[in-house]
Motif scaffolding. Structure first.
Motif, PDB file in Angstrom:
ATOM      1  N   MET A   1       0.849  -1.186   0.000  1.00 39.77           N
ATOM      2  CA  MET A   1       0.000   0.000   0.000  1.00 39.77           C
ATOM      3  C   MET A   1       0.889   1.243   0.000  1.00 39.77           C
ATOM      4  O   MET A   1       1.886   1.300   0.695  1.00 39.77           O
ATOM      5  N   ASP A   2       0.523   2.200  -0.787  1.00 42.16           N
ATOM      6  CA  ASP A   2       1.245   3.464  -0.858  1.00 42.16           C
ATOM      7  C   ASP A   2       1.244   4.117   0.526  1.00 42.16           C
ATOM      8  O   ASP A   2       0.197   4.355   1.109  1.00 42.16           O
ATOM      9  N   GLU A   3       2.435   4.393   1.032  1.00 46.79           N
ATOM     10  CA  GLU A   3       2.568   4.937   2.387  1.00 46.79           C
ATOM     11  C   GLU A   3       1.842   6.270   2.552  1.00 46.79           C
ATOM     12  O   GLU A   3       1.276   6.558   3.597  1.00 46.79           O
ATOM     13  N   LYS A   4       1.822   7.086   1.495  1.00 46.94           N
ATOM     14  CA  LYS A   4       1.119   8.371   1.554  1.00 46.94           C
ATOM     15  C   LYS A   4      -0.375   8.156   1.781  1.00 46.94           C
ATOM     16  O   LYS A   4      -0.990   8.805   2.614  1.00 46.94           O
ATOM     17  N   ASN A   6      -1.798   5.498   2.968  1.00 42.76           N
ATOM     18  CA  ASN A   6      -1.950   4.808   4.239  1.00 42.76           C
ATOM     19  C   ASN A   6      -2.169   5.787   5.390  1.00 42.76           C
ATOM     20  O   ASN A   6      -2.947   5.528   6.297  1.00 42.76           O
ATOM     21  N   LYS A   7      -1.503   6.926   5.343  1.00 46.23           N
ATOM     22  CA  LYS A   7      -1.553   7.896   6.443  1.00 46.23           C
ATOM     23  C   LYS A   7      -2.587   8.992   6.238  1.00 46.23           C
ATOM     24  O   LYS A   7      -2.792   9.821   7.124  1.00 46.23           O
ATOM     25  N   GLN A   8      -3.251   9.011   5.080  1.00 42.33           N
ATOM     26  CA  GLN A   8      -4.223  10.071   4.825  1.00 42.33           C
ATOM     27  C   GLN A   8      -5.494   9.858   5.642  1.00 42.33           C
ATOM     28  O   GLN A   8      -5.893   8.741   5.935  1.00 42.33           O
ATOM     29  N   GLY A  32      -5.306   3.839   6.056  1.00 42.40           N
ATOM     30  CA  GLY A  32      -4.591   2.612   6.396  1.00 42.40           C
ATOM     31  C   GLY A  32      -5.311   1.809   7.470  1.00 42.40           C
ATOM     32  O   GLY A  32      -5.419   0.586   7.381  1.00 42.40           O
ATOM     33  N   GLU A  33      -5.819   2.508   8.486  1.00 41.10           N
ATOM     34  CA  GLU A  33      -6.572   1.823   9.550  1.00 41.10           C
ATOM     35  C   GLU A  33      -7.864   1.236   8.998  1.00 41.10           C
ATOM     36  O   GLU A  33      -8.267   0.135   9.370  1.00 41.10           O
ATOM     37  N   LEU A  34      -8.497   1.957   8.081  1.00 43.03           N
ATOM     38  CA  LEU A  34      -9.740   1.490   7.475  1.00 43.03           C
ATOM     39  C   LEU A  34      -9.504   0.230   6.640  1.00 43.03           C
ATOM     40  O   LEU A  34     -10.299  -0.707   6.689  1.00 43.03           O
ATOM     41  N   CYS A  35      -8.394   0.179   5.925  1.00 46.14           N
ATOM     42  CA  CYS A  35      -8.076  -0.979   5.075  1.00 46.14           C
ATOM     43  C   CYS A  35      -7.815  -2.245   5.894  1.00 46.14           C
ATOM     44  O   CYS A  35      -7.858  -3.350   5.361  1.00 46.14           O
ATOM     45  N   LYS A  36      -7.545  -2.098   7.166  1.00 45.03           N
ATOM     46  CA  LYS A  36      -7.319  -3.253   8.047  1.00 45.03           C
ATOM     47  C   LYS A  36      -8.628  -3.866   8.529  1.00 45.03           C
ATOM     48  O   LYS A  36      -8.635  -4.889   9.201  1.00 45.03           O
ATOM     49  N   LEU A  61     -11.446   2.887  -5.755  1.00 47.57           N
ATOM     50  CA  LEU A  61     -11.082   3.998  -6.642  1.00 47.57           C
ATOM     51  C   LEU A  61      -9.648   4.491  -6.370  1.00 47.57           C
ATOM     52  O   LEU A  61      -9.006   5.054  -7.243  1.00 47.57           O
ATOM     53  N   LEU A  62      -9.174   4.248  -5.149  1.00 45.86           N
ATOM     54  CA  LEU A  62      -7.793   4.618  -4.787  1.00 45.86           C
ATOM     55  C   LEU A  62      -6.823   3.463  -5.004  1.00 45.86           C
ATOM     56  O   LEU A  62      -5.638   3.564  -4.708  1.00 45.86           O
TER      57      LEU A  62
END
Length: 70
Positions: A1-4, A6-8, A32-36, A61-62
């Motif tokens: 996952m793109d680190e940018k 992930n932190k947005q 990032g937390e949501l994707c978990k 979409l992302l």
């Protein structure tokens, strides 16, 4: 996952304010937390299926997915 990404903040997603507030109350503040989280996890937070689907679409979409989603 793109680190940018992930932190947005989840605020950047095109989902309802009520949905965003509910996620934040449950300590989900970044993409990032949501994707978990899985769709089942989100439903346990009292989100209705339509909101869960909208979140899933916004992540796709992302180029991202919820946990256990293809």
């Amino acid at each position: 996952m793109d680190e940018k990404l992930n932190k947005q903040s989840i605020d950047r997603l095109d989902i309802s304010n009520n949905c965003i507030e509910l996620l934040k109350i449950n300590s989900i503040k970044t993409i990032g937390e949501l994707c978990k989280k899985s769709k089942t996890d989100l439903k346990k937070l009292s989100l209705v299926q339509e909101e869960v689907n909208k979140i899933d679409i916004e992540l796709q979409l992302l180029g991202l997915n919820l946990k256990n989603s293809l």
